[in-house]
Write an enzyme that holds these catalytic residues in place. Structure first.
Site, PDB file in Angstrom:
ATOM      1  N   PHE A 174      45.767 -12.105 -62.765  1.00  0.00           N
ATOM      2  CA  PHE A 174      44.479 -12.391 -63.533  1.00  0.00           C
ATOM      3  C   PHE A 174      43.621 -13.497 -62.591  1.00  0.00           C
ATOM      4  CE2 PHE A 174      41.740 -14.374 -66.602  1.00  0.00           C
ATOM      5  CZ  PHE A 174      41.411 -13.451 -67.470  1.00  0.00           C
ATOM      6  N   ASP A 229      53.421 -17.096 -65.893  1.00  0.00           N
ATOM      7  CA  ASP A 229      52.117 -16.869 -66.825  1.00  0.00           C
ATOM      8  C   ASP A 229      52.559 -15.879 -68.008  1.00  0.00           C
ATOM      9  OD1 ASP A 229      49.678 -16.062 -68.273  1.00  0.00           O
ATOM     10  OD2 ASP A 229      48.722 -16.849 -66.423  1.00  0.00           O
ATOM     11  N   TYR A 269      45.642 -16.484 -77.981  1.00  0.00           N
ATOM     12  CA  TYR A 269      44.525 -15.626 -78.703  1.00  0.00           C
ATOM     13  C   TYR A 269      44.911 -14.083 -78.433  1.00  0.00           C
ATOM     14  CZ  TYR A 269      42.545 -16.305 -74.154  1.00  0.00           C
ATOM     15  OH  TYR A 269      42.396 -16.449 -72.618  1.00  0.00           O
ATOM     16  N   LYS A 270      45.886 -13.916 -77.659  1.00  0.00           N
ATOM     17  CA  LYS A 270      46.197 -12.554 -77.478  1.00  0.00           C
ATOM     18  C   LYS A 270      47.130 -12.066 -78.423  1.00  0.00           C
ATOM     19  CE  LYS A 270      44.579 -12.936 -72.692  1.00  0.00           C
ATOM     20  NZ  LYS A 270      44.875 -13.312 -71.281  1.00  0.00           N
ATOM     21  N   ARG A 280      42.062  -0.064 -71.013  1.00  0.00           N
ATOM     22  CA  ARG A 280      43.483  -0.570 -71.374  1.00  0.00           C
ATOM     23  C   ARG A 280      43.739  -0.519 -72.991  1.00  0.00           C
ATOM     24  NH1 ARG A 280      43.965  -6.634 -69.974  1.00  0.00           N
ATOM     25  NH2 ARG A 280      42.363  -6.754 -71.559  1.00  0.00           N
TER      26      ARG A 280
HETATM   27  C1  LIG Z   1      43.975 -14.069 -70.654  1.00  0.00           C
HETATM   28  C2  LIG Z   1      44.686 -14.673 -69.369  1.00  0.00           C
HETATM   29  C3  LIG Z   1      44.188 -15.901 -68.816  1.00  0.00           C
HETATM   30  C4  LIG Z   1      43.157 -16.680 -69.836  1.00  0.00           C
HETATM   31  O1  LIG Z   1      42.983 -17.975 -69.008  1.00  0.00           O
HETATM   32  P1  LIG Z   1      41.821 -18.909 -70.178  1.00  0.00           P
HETATM   33  O2  LIG Z   1      41.989 -20.128 -69.418  1.00  0.00           O
HETATM   34  O3  LIG Z   1      42.575 -18.998 -71.430  1.00  0.00           O
HETATM   35  O4  LIG Z   1      40.541 -18.271 -70.281  1.00  0.00           O
HETATM   36  C5  LIG Z   1      44.778 -16.524 -67.840  1.00  0.00           C
HETATM   37  N1  LIG Z   1      45.608 -15.898 -67.406  1.00  0.00           N
HETATM   38  C6  LIG Z   1      46.122 -14.419 -67.736  1.00  0.00           C
HETATM   39  C7  LIG Z   1      47.183 -13.854 -66.618  1.00  0.00           C
HETATM   40  C8  LIG Z   1      45.543 -13.958 -68.760  1.00  0.00           C
HETATM   41  O5  LIG Z   1      45.774 -12.849 -69.258  1.00  0.00           O
END
Ligand SMILES: *Cc1c(COP(=O)(O)O)cnc(C)c1O
Length: 411
Positions: free
Chosen positions: A143, A212, A237-238, A386
């Protein structure tokens, strides 16, 4: 994406189509987790397959938030820092998340965003690494925020970034490697990476590993302690349903806590925050990962949301997640004309997270059409649909309807 990461949807089996809705009803009737859906508030008539982006609303949260706002804030005011235990919320809620990721208590602090926690974790890991090591290996498929933050953390700590594909990451870990950053599940393809083996490989090379967990925590067993992970971050939040912008968390393994040197040593991570001394002295334990005043409203929404895990075993969640994604792939094969979509999520269970990603032409328009027909997934550029499967509130009939709707769009 290379061919190795994709598998074509198999041809439909003769006669299966008419049975799928009945099979779904049977599977739902036998589903031991099915009644957990009552713990959530979901709109009628919607198949929600985007809990890997924003988890559904746990039914207890609105009343809990009303109490937090009206009584704790409105009436108790400043007293709530003690009387409502606001001050200790980051560690207390960290301990609620701990069993979901296989961590003993006292190692997780909740607060800030995933991006900020990644920064703390990566700089902290670089400062813990053996001297003389020069490289930070970073998941090339990550990400984007992880890559951006890693680049800055590496620049600050004098390390060189080496992008690696997780599948070949172990071979790239050498005596030069200080820190390795990997995603447990690839957000785009839904591929699950081998956390135990990659952690062992990093340690064999003398490196620290930061995982992560954004797309794995709450969807499958993680085993942070059992596998000796050094540091980890994740969002809430997921799959943890904490609500939009809910605070993230940072895990620092107990054995690293005394050496963890945060690049953001705010007053909340001080050994005696209310001594208000000019000298910084870090707190012991998980609190060292804190920075400033916690976002109490979001944090207490998350605490209430975590109530949905009462009595739930993550191993059962994982079993249902695999059954759901298997069944969805089977329904897609039956309903979608051959050649229209291609699964980029691995077929093998050992390599599958809790989502199914399908590649297709006009993916953006196809997803918009699915949403218009009540099936909510999401689109990731350039060509991926997705579908997140959150076993606490998604059932087999949802999977069947989603696939059938997709079939109608192509039909
Ligand atoms: C959702 C997600 C994030 C989100 O980062 P925020 O700082 O909370 O916006 C980061 N890394 C991964 C791999 C994600 O899936």
């Amino acid at each position: 994406m290379s061919d190795a990461t994709s598998n074509p949807i198999p041809e439909p089996t003769a006669g299966v189509d008419g049975d799928l809705a009945a099979r779904a009803a049977q599977l739902d009737a036998e589903d031991g987790l099915g009644k957990l859906r009552e713990r959530f508030t979901l709109p009628d008539g919607v198949v929600y397959l985007d809990g890997n982006s924003l988890g559904a609303l746990p039914a207890a949260v609105p009343d809990a938030m009303s109490d937090v706002v009206r009584r704790q804030w409105g009436e108790l005011l400043i007293r709530s820092w003690d009387e409502s235990d606001w001050w200790t919320a980051p560690e207390r809620i960290g301990d609620r998340i701990a069993p979901l990721v296989g961590a003993a208590p006292g190692q997780i602090a909740v607060g800030d965003s995933t991006s900020v926690n990644l920064f703390k974790a990566l700089v902290g890991a670089a400062r813990l690494a053996a001297p003389g090591r020069t490289r930070m290996l970073v998941d090339a498929t990550t990400f984007p925020t992880d890559g951006y933050i890693a680049a800055s953390a590496a620049r600050m700590t004098g390390l060189e970034i080496v992008p690696v594909d997780p599948s070949g990451a172990a071979e790239r870990m050498t005596a030069d490697t200080a820190v390795v950053l990997l995603n447990h599940v690839d957000y785009r393809t839904g591929r699950l990476h081998d956390l135990p083996a990659l952690t062992r490989a990093a340690h064999a090379a003398g490196a620290l590993v930061v995982w992560d967990l954004c797309h794995s925590a709450g969807a499958l067993p993680v085993g942070l302690d059992a596998h000796g992970v050094d540091l980890a971050v994740g969002c809430t939040y997921k799959y943890l349903n904490g609500g939009p912008g809910a605070p993230a968390y940072l895990y620092v393994a107990a054995r690293h806590q005394d050496g963890f040197d945060s690049p953001l040593p705010g007053w909340n991570s001080h050994a005696e925050p209310f001594a208000m001394t000019p000298e910084y002295e870090p707190a012991r334990g998980a609190a060292r990962a804190r920075v400033g005043t916690p976002d109490i409203l979001s944090m207490l929404a998350l605490e209430s949301a975590l109530g949905v895990w009462e009595g739930v075993d993550v191993a059962d969640v994982r079993a249902k997640s695999l059954a759901l994604t298997d069944f969805f792939l089977e329904c897609v094969a039956a309903y979608v004309p051959a050649g229209k979509v291609e699964a980029v999520t691995p077929a093998g269970h050992a390599e599958r997270g809790s989502q199914v990603s399908l590649r297709c032409g006009n993916a953006r328009e196809v997803m918009a059409e699915l949403i218009a027909r009540g099936v909510v997934g999401d689109f990731r550029a350039p060509d991926v649909l997705r579908f997140g499967f959150t076993p606490l509130y998604v059932g087999f009939a949802d999977a069947e309807r989603a696939a059938r709707t997709l079939g109608h769009i192509f039909g």
